[in-house]
Design a protein around this motif. Sequence first.
Motif, PDB file in Angstrom:
ATOM      1  N   HIS A  27       8.311   4.641  -1.598  1.00 58.27           N
ATOM      2  CA  HIS A  27       8.184   4.096  -2.880  1.00 58.27           C
ATOM      3  C   HIS A  27       7.264   4.752  -3.545  1.00 58.27           C
ATOM      4  CE1 HIS A  27       6.938   1.075  -5.936  1.00 58.27           C
ATOM      5  NE2 HIS A  27       7.824  -0.050  -5.432  1.00 58.27           N
ATOM      6  N   PRO A  28       7.803   5.205  -4.819  1.00 61.48           N
ATOM      7  CA  PRO A  28       6.699   6.229  -5.669  1.00 61.48           C
ATOM      8  C   PRO A  28       5.588   5.547  -6.136  1.00 61.48           C
ATOM      9  CG  PRO A  28       9.031   6.307  -6.207  1.00 61.48           C
ATOM     10  CD  PRO A  28       8.966   5.054  -4.978  1.00 61.48           C
ATOM     11  N   SER A  38      11.812   1.041 -11.407  1.00 61.73           N
ATOM     12  CA  SER A  38      12.488   0.164 -10.327  1.00 61.73           C
ATOM     13  C   SER A  38      12.573   0.873  -9.229  1.00 61.73           C
ATOM     14  CB  SER A  38      13.949  -0.203 -10.897  1.00 61.73           C
ATOM     15  OG  SER A  38      14.712   1.090 -10.687  1.00 61.73           O
ATOM     16  N   PHE A  39      12.506  -0.165  -8.060  1.00 65.25           N
ATOM     17  CA  PHE A  39      12.487   0.458  -6.630  1.00 65.25           C
ATOM     18  C   PHE A  39      13.511  -0.688  -5.950  1.00 65.25           C
ATOM     19  CE2 PHE A  39      11.156   0.649  -2.277  1.00 65.25           C
ATOM     20  CZ  PHE A  39      11.568   2.049  -1.979  1.00 65.25           C
ATOM     21  N   HIS A  40      14.303  -0.121  -4.903  1.00 63.90           N
ATOM     22  CA  HIS A  40      15.311  -0.953  -4.036  1.00 63.90           C
ATOM     23  C   HIS A  40      15.345  -0.264  -2.985  1.00 63.90           C
ATOM     24  CE1 HIS A  40      17.963  -3.837  -2.814  1.00 63.90           C
ATOM     25  NE2 HIS A  40      19.005  -2.791  -2.304  1.00 63.90           N
ATOM     26  N   LEU A  41      15.130  -1.099  -1.709  1.00 63.60           N
ATOM     27  CA  LEU A  41      15.237  -0.579  -0.253  1.00 63.60           C
ATOM     28  C   LEU A  41      16.245  -1.371   0.252  1.00 63.60           C
ATOM     29  CD1 LEU A  41      13.884   1.524   1.788  1.00 63.60           C
ATOM     30  CD2 LEU A  41      12.583  -0.447   2.762  1.00 63.60           C
ATOM     31  N   SER A  42      17.161  -0.604   0.816  1.00 63.04           N
ATOM     32  CA  SER A  42      18.345  -1.313   1.501  1.00 63.04           C
ATOM     33  C   SER A  42      18.490  -0.870   2.769  1.00 63.04           C
ATOM     34  CB  SER A  42      19.728  -1.115   0.936  1.00 63.04           C
ATOM     35  OG  SER A  42      20.137   0.195   0.839  1.00 63.04           O
ATOM     36  N   ASP A  46      21.502  -5.515   9.057  1.00 61.45           N
ATOM     37  CA  ASP A  46      20.219  -6.516   8.458  1.00 61.45           C
ATOM     38  C   ASP A  46      19.220  -6.455   9.018  1.00 61.45           C
ATOM     39  OD1 ASP A  46      22.206  -7.426   6.810  1.00 61.45           O
ATOM     40  OD2 ASP A  46      22.583  -9.321   7.937  1.00 61.45           O
ATOM     41  N   ALA A  47      17.879  -6.384   8.683  1.00 59.71           N
ATOM     42  CA  ALA A  47      16.582  -5.948   9.109  1.00 59.71           C
ATOM     43  C   ALA A  47      15.513  -6.963   8.642  1.00 59.71           C
ATOM     44  CB  ALA A  47      16.331  -4.495   9.123  1.00 59.71           C
ATOM     45  N   GLU A  48      14.661  -7.160   9.405  1.00 58.24           N
ATOM     46  CA  GLU A  48      13.379  -7.910   8.962  1.00 58.24           C
ATOM     47  C   GLU A  48      12.494  -6.790   8.200  1.00 58.24           C
ATOM     48  OE1 GLU A  48       9.240  -9.442  11.280  1.00 58.24           O
ATOM     49  OE2 GLU A  48      11.429 -10.203  11.744  1.00 58.24           O
ATOM     50  N   VAL A  49      12.173  -7.104   6.809  1.00 53.77           N
ATOM     51  CA  VAL A  49      11.356  -6.025   6.103  1.00 53.77           C
ATOM     52  C   VAL A  49      10.206  -6.708   5.479  1.00 53.77           C
ATOM     53  CG1 VAL A  49      11.312  -4.440   4.066  1.00 53.77           C
ATOM     54  CG2 VAL A  49      13.507  -4.967   5.648  1.00 53.77           C
ATOM     55  N   SER A  50       8.982  -6.136   5.746  1.00 55.25           N
ATOM     56  CA  SER A  50       7.814  -6.607   5.189  1.00 55.25           C
ATOM     57  C   SER A  50       7.157  -5.213   4.363  1.00 55.25           C
ATOM     58  CB  SER A  50       7.009  -7.064   5.877  1.00 55.25           C
ATOM     59  OG  SER A  50       6.539  -6.078   7.197  1.00 55.25           O
ATOM     60  N   SER A  51       5.875  -5.285   3.899  1.00 54.59           N
ATOM     61  CA  SER A  51       5.268  -4.442   3.230  1.00 54.59           C
ATOM     62  C   SER A  51       3.858  -4.448   3.268  1.00 54.59           C
ATOM     63  CB  SER A  51       5.758  -3.774   1.882  1.00 54.59           C
ATOM     64  OG  SER A  51       5.495  -4.866   0.939  1.00 54.59           O
ATOM     65  N   HIS A  52       3.081  -3.472   2.884  1.00 56.53           N
ATOM     66  CA  HIS A  52       1.785  -3.588   2.792  1.00 56.53           C
ATOM     67  C   HIS A  52       1.153  -2.109   1.982  1.00 56.53           C
ATOM     68  CE1 HIS A  52       0.996  -0.816   6.197  1.00 56.53           C
ATOM     69  NE2 HIS A  52      -0.068  -0.624   5.740  1.00 56.53           N
ATOM     70  N   ARG A  53      -0.174  -2.103   1.711  1.00 55.14           N
ATOM     71  CA  ARG A  53      -0.694  -0.915   0.911  1.00 55.14           C
ATOM     72  C   ARG A  53      -1.471  -0.115   2.020  1.00 55.14           C
ATOM     73  NH1 ARG A  53       0.226   0.571  -4.213  1.00 55.14           N
ATOM     74  NH2 ARG A  53       1.033  -1.256  -5.437  1.00 55.14           N
ATOM     75  N   ASP A  54      -1.412   1.076   2.256  1.00 53.09           N
ATOM     76  CA  ASP A  54      -1.978   1.742   3.484  1.00 53.09           C
ATOM     77  C   ASP A  54      -3.575   2.070   2.731  1.00 53.09           C
ATOM     78  OD1 ASP A  54      -1.786   3.916   1.837  1.00 53.09           O
ATOM     79  OD2 ASP A  54      -0.667   5.085   3.241  1.00 53.09           O
ATOM     80  N   TYR A  55      -4.305   2.584   3.716  1.00 50.67           N
ATOM     81  CA  TYR A  55      -5.690   3.306   3.298  1.00 50.67           C
ATOM     82  C   TYR A  55      -5.810   3.890   2.073  1.00 50.67           C
ATOM     83  CZ  TYR A  55     -10.037   5.378   3.561  1.00 50.67           C
ATOM     84  OH  TYR A  55     -11.539   5.917   3.413  1.00 50.67           O
ATOM     85  N   PHE A  56      -4.605   4.689   1.928  1.00 53.49           N
ATOM     86  CA  PHE A  56      -4.721   5.644   0.590  1.00 53.49           C
ATOM     87  C   PHE A  56      -4.031   4.793  -0.584  1.00 53.49           C
ATOM     88  CE2 PHE A  56      -4.968   8.552   4.253  1.00 53.49           C
ATOM     89  CZ  PHE A  56      -6.054   9.034   4.114  1.00 53.49           C
ATOM     90  N   GLY A  57      -3.616   3.712  -0.448  1.00 54.03           N
ATOM     91  CA  GLY A  57      -2.970   3.121  -1.562  1.00 54.03           C
ATOM     92  C   GLY A  57      -1.521   3.250  -1.768  1.00 54.03           C
ATOM     93  N   ALA A  58      -0.792   3.765  -0.633  1.00 54.66           N
ATOM     94  CA  ALA A  58       0.606   3.845  -0.809  1.00 54.66           C
ATOM     95  C   ALA A  58       1.448   2.662  -0.398  1.00 54.66           C
ATOM     96  CB  ALA A  58       1.180   5.082  -0.025  1.00 54.66           C
TER      97      ALA A  58
END
Length: 274
Positions: A27-28, A38-42, A46-58
């Motif tokens: 993700h830019p 815009s950003f889209h991840l496919s 089928d998968a379980e997808v979650s997200s978080h920000r890492d220590y450096f903010g990415a």
Amino acid sequence: MRCEIRHATEYHYPTPAWDSFNQVRLHPSQEERQTVRSFHLSVTPDAEVSSHRDYFGAIVHHVHVHDPHTHLKIEAQAIVDTHARPDPEPVQVMALAAERGRHTEFLVPCPRVPAGPWPEVFHVARPDLSDDLPGYLVALNTQLYRRFTYDTKATSVSTPLAEFAKDGRGVCQDFTHAMLGVTRQLGIPARYVSGYLYSGGEMLGAEATHAWVECLVPGYGWLGLDPTNNCVAGEKHVKIGHGREYSDVSPVRGTYYGGGRGKMDVAVHVYSEQ
């Protein structure tokens, strides 16, 4: 400049794999020099997808495929507007003294950029405290570009910096680690950047994710420098994230059960509208 990015990573396994878990950093980043429209991840299957920000903010996506599969495809699509930044004003190297304490993580050794006499190894002159820091960094960028040869077959992601220093042949990751080694030994906070490059055919490193350096310039912020292409990182550079070294920002990495010895294919395409 508007850039459209398509990044596909595919895994093929000779026997079924299951419980495949991948960390995905594609993700830019949203910052002063670029706007993510815009950003889209496919993911297939089928998968379980979650997200978080890492220590450096990415932004990091977690992709978990539970069921048995012999093929896994992770594809990211993004549209990003990049913006020109003015060149930094002259500032003396001594101005860094007040900044180092706030950026020690980008000065200390790490596994891929260990401590060492890197300025001497790469025959780099140390700057005087009264020297212009941006001017010195641009000249250093050019010196390293001229010293190394871009060769996609010479190194791998695990090649030590000392080995690259000996042979002088490698890819953007190696050029970037070398410049980090030099700048950090000189007391200049510097970080590894992962991203994309719109080439148009005249720049190196656009066939996959690209890497460059950001160095701290007091009163300006982080100045991007691309030693692979002997340029300041500009509108053709799309940043995903930064860290201390490659391991902090590797695009896709993970684990799985079964599957045998899998094969990975990566395809990156960056299109641009001026």
